[in-house]
Design a protein around this motif. Structure first.
Motif, PDB file in Angstrom:
ATOM      1  N   PHE A  18      -6.367  -8.399  -4.119  1.00 57.80           N
ATOM      2  CA  PHE A  18      -6.984  -7.116  -3.769  1.00 57.80           C
ATOM      3  C   PHE A  18      -8.208  -7.361  -2.879  1.00 57.80           C
ATOM      4  CE2 PHE A  18      -9.541  -3.276  -4.303  1.00 57.80           C
ATOM      5  CZ  PHE A  18      -8.587  -2.340  -3.919  1.00 57.80           C
ATOM      6  N   HIS A  20      -8.471  -9.636  -0.743  1.00 57.98           N
ATOM      7  CA  HIS A  20      -7.934  -9.874   0.608  1.00 57.98           C
ATOM      8  C   HIS A  20      -7.678  -8.560   1.350  1.00 57.98           C
ATOM      9  CE1 HIS A  20      -5.621 -11.232   3.988  1.00 57.98           C
ATOM     10  NE2 HIS A  20      -4.609 -10.490   3.594  1.00 57.98           N
ATOM     11  N   GLN A  21      -7.154  -7.554   0.648  1.00 57.19           N
ATOM     12  CA  GLN A  21      -6.944  -6.251   1.287  1.00 57.19           C
ATOM     13  C   GLN A  21      -8.269  -5.685   1.799  1.00 57.19           C
ATOM     14  OE1 GLN A  21      -4.068  -4.664   2.040  1.00 57.19           O
ATOM     15  NE2 GLN A  21      -2.969  -6.439   1.218  1.00 57.19           N
ATOM     16  N   LYS A  24      -9.413  -7.674   4.892  1.00 59.00           N
ATOM     17  CA  LYS A  24      -8.559  -7.281   6.024  1.00 59.00           C
ATOM     18  C   LYS A  24      -8.975  -5.928   6.600  1.00 59.00           C
ATOM     19  CE  LYS A  24      -3.629  -6.503   6.617  1.00 59.00           C
ATOM     20  NZ  LYS A  24      -2.335  -6.500   5.933  1.00 59.00           N
ATOM     21  N   ASN A  25      -9.457  -5.046   5.743  1.00 58.31           N
ATOM     22  CA  ASN A  25      -9.805  -3.684   6.166  1.00 58.31           C
ATOM     23  C   ASN A  25     -11.315  -3.466   6.303  1.00 58.31           C
ATOM     24  OD1 ASN A  25      -7.171  -1.996   6.223  1.00 58.31           O
ATOM     25  ND2 ASN A  25      -6.978  -3.233   4.367  1.00 58.31           N
ATOM     26  N   THR A  71       0.986 -12.411   4.029  1.00 57.60           N
ATOM     27  CA  THR A  71      -0.372 -12.376   3.465  1.00 57.60           C
ATOM     28  C   THR A  71      -1.008 -13.758   3.475  1.00 57.60           C
ATOM     29  OG1 THR A  71       0.197 -10.501   2.060  1.00 57.60           O
ATOM     30  CG2 THR A  71      -1.724 -11.784   1.403  1.00 57.60           C
ATOM     31  N   CYS A 318       0.177  -9.945  -5.068  1.00 59.66           N
ATOM     32  CA  CYS A 318       0.106  -9.827  -3.615  1.00 59.66           C
ATOM     33  C   CYS A 318       0.654  -8.482  -3.148  1.00 59.66           C
ATOM     34  CB  CYS A 318       0.891 -10.979  -2.985  1.00 59.66           C
ATOM     35  SG  CYS A 318       0.848 -10.955  -1.189  1.00 59.66           S
ATOM     36  N   SER A 321      -1.198  -5.209  -4.427  1.00 54.65           N
ATOM     37  CA  SER A 321      -2.593  -5.037  -3.994  1.00 54.65           C
ATOM     38  C   SER A 321      -2.659  -4.042  -2.842  1.00 54.65           C
ATOM     39  CB  SER A 321      -3.192  -6.383  -3.572  1.00 54.65           C
ATOM     40  OG  SER A 321      -2.501  -6.909  -2.447  1.00 54.65           O
ATOM     41  N   LYS A 322      -1.674  -4.094  -1.963  1.00 46.37           N
ATOM     42  CA  LYS A 322      -1.644  -3.151  -0.831  1.00 46.37           C
ATOM     43  C   LYS A 322      -1.350  -1.737  -1.330  1.00 46.37           C
ATOM     44  CE  LYS A 322       0.298  -2.213   3.710  1.00 46.37           C
ATOM     45  NZ  LYS A 322       1.325  -2.587   4.726  1.00 46.37           N
ATOM     46  N   TYR A 325      -4.527  -0.378  -2.710  1.00 46.35           N
ATOM     47  CA  TYR A 325      -5.464  -0.082  -1.626  1.00 46.35           C
ATOM     48  C   TYR A 325      -5.090   1.236  -0.927  1.00 46.35           C
ATOM     49  CZ  TYR A 325      -8.243  -0.370   2.568  1.00 46.35           C
ATOM     50  OH  TYR A 325      -9.131  -0.052   3.578  1.00 46.35           O
ATOM     51  N   GLN A 326      -3.805   1.408  -0.625  1.00 47.66           N
ATOM     52  CA  GLN A 326      -3.355   2.628   0.065  1.00 47.66           C
ATOM     53  C   GLN A 326      -3.493   3.861  -0.830  1.00 47.66           C
ATOM     54  OE1 GLN A 326       0.609   1.269   1.206  1.00 47.66           O
ATOM     55  NE2 GLN A 326      -0.052   1.111   3.332  1.00 47.66           N
TER      56      GLN A 326
END
Length: 344
Positions: A18, A20-21, A24-25, A71, A318, A321-322, A325-326
């Motif tokens: 998470f 990492h998300q 990345k953002n 990822t 992995c 987590s996206k 986030y979304q």
């Protein structure tokens, strides 16, 4: 008072993927790490799209494998290392019936790209009925993954090395000590049982042991061998063998019956001398329907949970987590299959 977008509580696969998300953002965050080795950190790191007892696959297996590879390339861009080890699983067959079942299942559309039809015979280990290779299976270099990410987070001053104190969380002002946050995500594994906000979620501990052994005769370095348990080389000259599954013996020390089970299992496939150098165990947070538990607190709308990754912690952590986030940032609904609300 420092203002940040997120606080993450927990430093296993859920917490780091998470994080990492957020990296990345371009979100600001702090991640709390107790410094104890989590179940994630003592895990085998197996990346496997096949259930090797029944030769079946699982929900979104191909999507999860593809997403993990992408990822890990993204993570490599800031840690400088790719932690994917291309070491395919070779499943030792018990008998001809298993060989035939494997071949039959390999014609299924969903297993076509995973079950290799060509059997292999391995040196050193006992495999009278040969082995089947699981295509697209691999391993994560677990210690490198955690060391690399912790090092990056520490250098960026994102890692807070202390136990999170629920009593210091002020929900009305969204503050924790000197931090003001927009969202807080709890990724605590079995630590969630102490969490007053999410202690009722339906995760159950599953204790797993593994041993690290010194082998008198080396086995192939570029594969992962599986019969009862997984066997593969580690980076310090030892071999990993494990892990067990136990929902009953949940005390916080080594269970000798689990160690005996591992020694017996290794003896069945490895006919030479070996020495047990190390024993480790951890508690996997598992869920009865084998899917993660993700979602928002009913009352405190900026508190979230990401838990229940089970034995497929790397793939689940992995991929979902996206999704989390979304859900938070774009209001994209979570899959009903993983939503915390499914047990209500």
């Amino acid at each position: 008072m420092k203002q940040i977008d997120y606080i993450i509580v927990g430093d296993g696969y859920a917490g780091l993927f998470f994080a990492h998300q957020l990296i990345k953002n371009n979100k600001s965050f702090a991640i709390f790490s107790e410094g104890r080795k989590s179940a994630s950190q003592v895990s085998a790191g197996i990346i496997n799209p096949v259930v090797l007892k029944k030769f079946t696959t699982f929900w979104k297996a191909q999507e999860q494998i593809d997403f993990l590879k992408d990822t890990l390339l993204e993570i490599e861009s800031y840690t400088g290392e790719n932690y994917l080890i291309n070491s395919p699983i070779h499943r030792i067959f018990h008998d001809e019936n298993e060989q035939n079942l494997w071949l039959k299942k390999s014609d299924n559309e969903e297993l076509l790209s995973f079950l290799d039809k060509n059997f292999d015979h391995l040196d050193v280990v006992k495999n009278d009925f040969n082995t089947g290779k699981v295509n697209q299976s691999a391993r994560l270099q677990v210690s490198g993954f955690f060391m690399g990410l912790f090092d990056f987070l520490e250098k960026k001053e994102l890692l807070i090395k202390e136990k999170f104190d629920y009593g210091k969380l002020e929900t009305s002002s969204a503050t924790y000590k000197d931090l003001q946050f927009k969202h807080m995500v709890f990724c605590e594994g079995m630590g969630v049982t102490e969490n007053p906000f999410f202690s009722d979620i339906a995760v159950n501990p599953n204790k797993g042991h593994h041993i690290k052994v010194k082998l008198s005769e080396a086995i192939p370095e570029d594969i992962t061998i599986k019969k009862k348990h997984f066997l593969f080389p580690t980076d310090n000259g030892l071999y990993f063998y494990g892990g067990t599954y136990d929902r009953e013996q949940l005390h916080h020390h080594i269970d000798e019956s689990a160690v005996a089970q591992l020694v017996n299992g290794l003896s069945e496939i490895y006919p030479y001398d070996f020495e047990v150098e190390e024993v480790n165990f951890g508690f996997r947070p598992t869920v009865k329907d084998r899917r993660p538990i993700i979602g928002r607190h009913e009352t405190f709308k900026n508190l979230y949970v990401f838990n229940g990754l089970g034995a497929r912690g790397i793939l689940n952590g992995c991929y979902f987590s996206k999704s989390l986030y979304q859900f938070i940032e774009e209001n994209i609904p979570l899959h009903e299959e993983v939503s915390v609300n499914r047990f209500k």
